[in-house]
Design a protein around this motif. Structure first.
Motif: not given
Length: 88
Positions: A51-64
């Motif tokens: 329900a809280r959701g997730v924060s997932l590491a990515t290299e292709i988002g806004r912050y690289g």
């Protein structure tokens, strides 16, 4: 095949040589943002964590590289997680 097409149907965090979903696991579909089209294994998350959701590491988002993409479940479709934005 472009990067977006290559990623569809793959599981977030899975090895490149074994990208598909596994039997007996529960997955959510990531919608929008840099991880659009990926599946997220939510088998071991509690209802509260889901329900809280997730924060997932990515290299292709806004912050690289080093950035994260935030996703939260749709109230009416808890197995679809919508993108909420990118985080540093």
């Amino acid at each position: 095949m472009d990067e977006v097409e290559f990623m569809r149907g793959r599981v977030y965090g899975a090895e490149h040589d074994d990208p598909g979903p596994r039997a007996g696991r529960v997955y959510a579909h990531l919608v929008g943002g840099p991880l659009d089209g990926l599946l997220l294994d939510i088998t071991e998350l509690t209802e509260r964590e889901r329900a809280r959701g997730v924060s997932l590491a990515t290299e292709i988002g806004r912050y690289g590289p080093g950035g994260r993409a935030a996703y939260a479940p749709r109230p009416e479709e808890p197995r679809r997680f919508d993108w909420r934005g990118d985080l540093p």
